[in-house]
Each structure stands twice: as C-alpha cells, then as structure tokens.
Design a protein around this motif. Sequence first.
Motif, PDB file in Angstrom:
ATOM      1  N   SER A  49       0.810  -1.222   0.000  1.00 10.96           N
ATOM      2  CA  SER A  49       0.000   0.000   0.000  1.00 10.96           C
ATOM      3  C   SER A  49       0.838   1.264   0.000  1.00 10.96           C
ATOM      4  O   SER A  49       0.368   2.307  -0.433  1.00 10.96           O
ATOM      5  CB  SER A  49      -0.912   0.011   1.225  1.00 10.96           C
ATOM      6  N   LEU A  53      -0.529   5.223  -0.659  1.00  9.06           N
ATOM      7  CA  LEU A  53      -1.186   5.827   0.497  1.00  9.06           C
ATOM      8  C   LEU A  53      -0.705   7.266   0.678  1.00  9.06           C
ATOM      9  O   LEU A  53       0.359   7.518   1.204  1.00  9.06           O
ATOM     10  CB  LEU A  53      -0.847   4.990   1.743  1.00  9.06           C
ATOM     11  N   ALA A 265      -4.026  -0.224  -0.012  1.00  2.00           N
ATOM     12  CA  ALA A 265      -4.075   1.062   0.672  1.00  2.00           C
ATOM     13  C   ALA A 265      -5.427   1.247   1.365  1.00  2.00           C
ATOM     14  O   ALA A 265      -5.501   1.725   2.505  1.00  2.00           O
ATOM     15  CB  ALA A 265      -3.831   2.189  -0.320  1.00  2.00           C
TER      16      ALA A 265
END
Lengths: 295, 311
Positions: A49, A53, A265
């Motif tokens: 992620s 992110l 994410a």
Amino acid sequence: MELSPNGSFNLRRLHRKRVGLALAGVLFLATIFGIVVLVTLLVDVVVTSVPWLDGQFIASLPSRNPGEAGIQSALIGSLWLMGLTALISVPLGVASALYLEEYARDGWFLRLIQVNIANLAGVPSVVYGILGLALFVRFAALSNSLLAGALTLSLLILPIIIISTQEALRSIPSGIRESAYALGATRWQVIYSHVLPMAAPGIMTGVILALSRAIGETAPLILVGALTFVPFVPQGALDQFTALPIQIFNWTARPQDEFRGLAAAAIVVLMILLFTMNLTAILLRNYFESRRAGA
Amino acid sequence: MLPTNESADDAPADNLPADKAPPEHVSTSSDSSPRAPSPNGRANAAEDSAPTSPPEAPTDPAMDPKLNIQDLHFWYGDNHALQGIHMDIQPNKVTALIGPSGCGKSTLLRCLNRMNELIEGTTMEGTVLVDGQDIYASNTDPVMVRRRVGMVFQKPNPFPKTIYKNVTWGAEINGYDGDLDALVERSLRQAALWSEVKDRLHTSALDLSGGQQQRLCIARTLAVEPDVVLMDEPASALDPIATSKVEETITELKQDYTIVIVTHNMQQASRISDETAFLYMGRLVEMNPTDQLFTRPEKDRTEAYVTGRFG
C-alpha cells in the motif's frame, strides 16, 4: 475393613516433567502460528500500500485511472454507515437488553427469546443482506440508500449489542441493586442511577466491537445494492453509497496490478479506522472505570 | 393490644411513624394511596431532628409492637424456608435474630421490607404489620415500605460515588427538599462516621475502610429517615475494631429507631440486643429478653444452641 497400604509410588518425575514441557511447546506453537500468519498478512498489505497511500488517495473519488483513484466516497460512505448504524442499533439494543435483563419475568417465553437472540448472532451476514433487500430496499422502498444499508447492518449487530449489554448488566453486583431498592428506590431509579452508569463501560465496549464488525461487512451491503463505483460523496441518509469493503472488493477484482496496490491502501485505511474504534472503546472503558471508583 | 387486620385496613396506608417523621402536610384522602406520596410534603431537616408529636397520638408505644408478624410462611421454589412465624418486635429496641445457617433468619428479615419479592420464584404467605399497617396489602407500594423499613446488608456495599452522594442519593430520589449538607452531617453523625470523613466528603466512598464503608451504609440508610432499620449480619465482614464501632453505633441508634439484626455471633447478640429470637429450621423456637434467653432459656434447643452444643 482394614487399610492395607501395600502399593508403592512410582513418581516418574522426569517423565511427567517432559510431558509438561512438550505440552507447553505445543501451546506455544499454536499461538505463534496465528501471530505469524497475521503479521505476514499485515506486512504484505502495508508494503503493497505504501506507494499509494497519500493525501490524494484519501481525498479523491474513484477513477478508472489508478493514478487518480481515491477512497473519498467509500470512506465517507463507511462513516455515514457507522453513524447511522450506531444511531439505530445502540438505543434499540440497549433498550432490549434492559428490558430482558431488568424487567422481563423469567419463563419459557423469555428463554425462547434469549435462545433466538443467541442464534441470530450466528446467522451469516448474507442472510441479513437478503432480509434487508426484501424489507428495507423493496418493502420500505428505501432503494439502495445509506439508510437501507445502515438498517441492515443494525439488524446484523443488534444481537451482539443485546448480548454484550446483558452481560454488562449482569455483572453489576446484586448488593448495589438491593441497597438502592432498600432506600425506597423504584426500579427505574435503580437502573438510571446505578445499573446503567456501572454497566456503561461494558456496554460501550460491546457496542464498539459490534460496530467494528459492521464496518467490515461486505456481503449484506452488496445485497442491499451498495454501488461499486461511486464518483460522488453522499450528502444524506437517502443517497446511494459505497463503503470501504465494497471498494476493496471492487479493486481486487480488477485485472491491473495498480488496483491491487489501491486495494491494499484501502485495507490499511479500514484497519486504521478499526484500530481507532477499538482504541476508543478501551479509552472509554478506562474513563468510565475511573469514574466508577467515585469522585 | 395487637392491631388486628381490620384496623390495619382502616389505618391510612401512609400513616408515617409517629415518633420521627413529621405529618405530611397534604392530608390524604381516607384509604390513602402510598403509590402517590407527596414527596415535597416532607418537612425539612431541622424539623425532623426534633420528634414531633403526631396529631393522632398512638397509645403507649411500649405497648404496641412496631412490627407484628403473623403466621409468616415463605418458599424459595419448593423449599419451605419459613414455616409459620409469629413475632412482635418492640419499638426503640434492638431485636436480634439468631440461629444456625439456613434457619431462615435472613429470609425473615428480608420479608420485613419486601426485599424477598425481588427474588424470582419465591412465595410468601402471612401478614407483616408495621405500625399496624399491612405492608403486603394490595394497595401498599413496596417502594414506600422499603423507605420506611431500611436495610443494611452483610457486605458493605457503598455506591461507587462520593461519600456525600452515597448519603444524599436515597433522600433525593425520595424527593427530599431540605438542606442536603445538614442531612449528610446528621446522618454521618448518627452513624458515628462524621469525624472520620468530614474533610473528605467529596472523595470516593470506595476508598474508605470496610468498617467505615459499613457505617456509611448505615448513614445512607438513616438519611431517608426510616422507622425500622434491618441489619443482616452487618459486622460479619469486619475486623474486631470495626465491629465494635458498628456495635456502638447500633446501640446509639435504638433511641431513634427500631432495629432488627441478624447475627451469627452470639456474643454480639448478647452485647447489643434487648430481645433475642432463636430460629431453627424455619420456625421460631423462642423469643425472650436477651439476658433471659441467654441465661435461662425456656427451650432445650435454645439452650443447646446458645451454649454451643449444636449449630
């Protein structure tokens, strides 16, 4: 009858000690197994992620272009769902538990209700989704709105809230109730002044744990018609919506690799949300427990 | 001498104890409604502390029992725990209930303020009169009974609130409109706790020692101005010093209250009580003035029990 202590003791000290050690090892391995799997999963998700992110991801609406896609509508949809679900399920659940625990007379009817609540807590969430579809979406004509979703999730977690509230109420020492009654208090005064405040930490914990189950639910929301692509933020309870689990489900189904990063994410965001809720539960419980001690 | 059932029915159900509680300013209509008490009709603390003589002065209080128990039966499910108890309890006396475990003394005590009916699956038969009024009459509200007949339990169980709040809560829910500070001080003084806690009234009651907690529970009970105080082994969870403090308190209290105490401790019964009732297997074996019951018991079984030969 004569006692004839003719037997001898075979202590087998070493053997017993080895069995004990072996058992401790097995138990340790069982514990480690779960933890290792969980940590691997978490690390994998977080690593995947990281590139995705950022603030843009939180603040953007979903898009066909992975670089521009975000979870704003899903996150806000989830928050709406939680708020509405709490608003519906907490008063209903706590009131039901109070009635069952404090007012209802023991008997076959009460036991029947109890057994059914316990069973309902174990019904698969898909079934609640079907019920929600028939009852709220179609019959009550709420269509695939946030309210229909929240009502469905409320049904799903009501049994959990009722059971945990009942347990919290049961944990109040009977001496407190009795001494309040002995002062000439009515049932309601006893409940309002003593039972509810003392049970509050337990009730809160149960409620938040129930809500954190609701926030991760996907199946019932799919059934009541949560959308998978919502390029707008819901403005009211009757708007169409999506939610984080739905968004995650949607992204993982895409063929492009980028969307897998996006899903990871979103999972991290969902877990942060869950973690925050659980933390709130703990903080609230500690706060009320210190208040319970007086002052 | 004993009030009959008829007189109980005629008596206003809310006729308050003559010697302590002031007359209510709203004179209730004949058969009265304990369900609709006038909470504000209670006079303020200053008035309460002085005994007011009631308009309808009762006959010599020494003659009329405060509590009159007639043919009382009690069942826990099928277990016949009390099997026809008859007993008179005199006002301004300490009456001790003694007997081996399971003899029904706590059950009897809890019948005197309708605490037992909070337990599901129990049945009661018989009559309990407080000042001639049937507390089990259909028009008597158990909530009002419990205000008049207070109770202190075996385990000190203060509310998880401040000392001050512990005392005032009962008064407040009963609509007390007097000065709460004065009420707290008076109740704590009566329970011989004032000097120990006066500087920390607003700290948690749970920080008090066990003996102090129990005296706080006594103060809390007194704050609603009951007539009768029931005590279920109030000192059994306390150490000897705390016990003697609670005993002193009880001895002081009988000037103003009628006290019924359940105890396992026969020395305690002989120290603090004026009358003692010995119960065995759900029946009243003997009830007599305490010194007589302990020194010249009428029944063999009583003698066996008080001399420690059984039980």
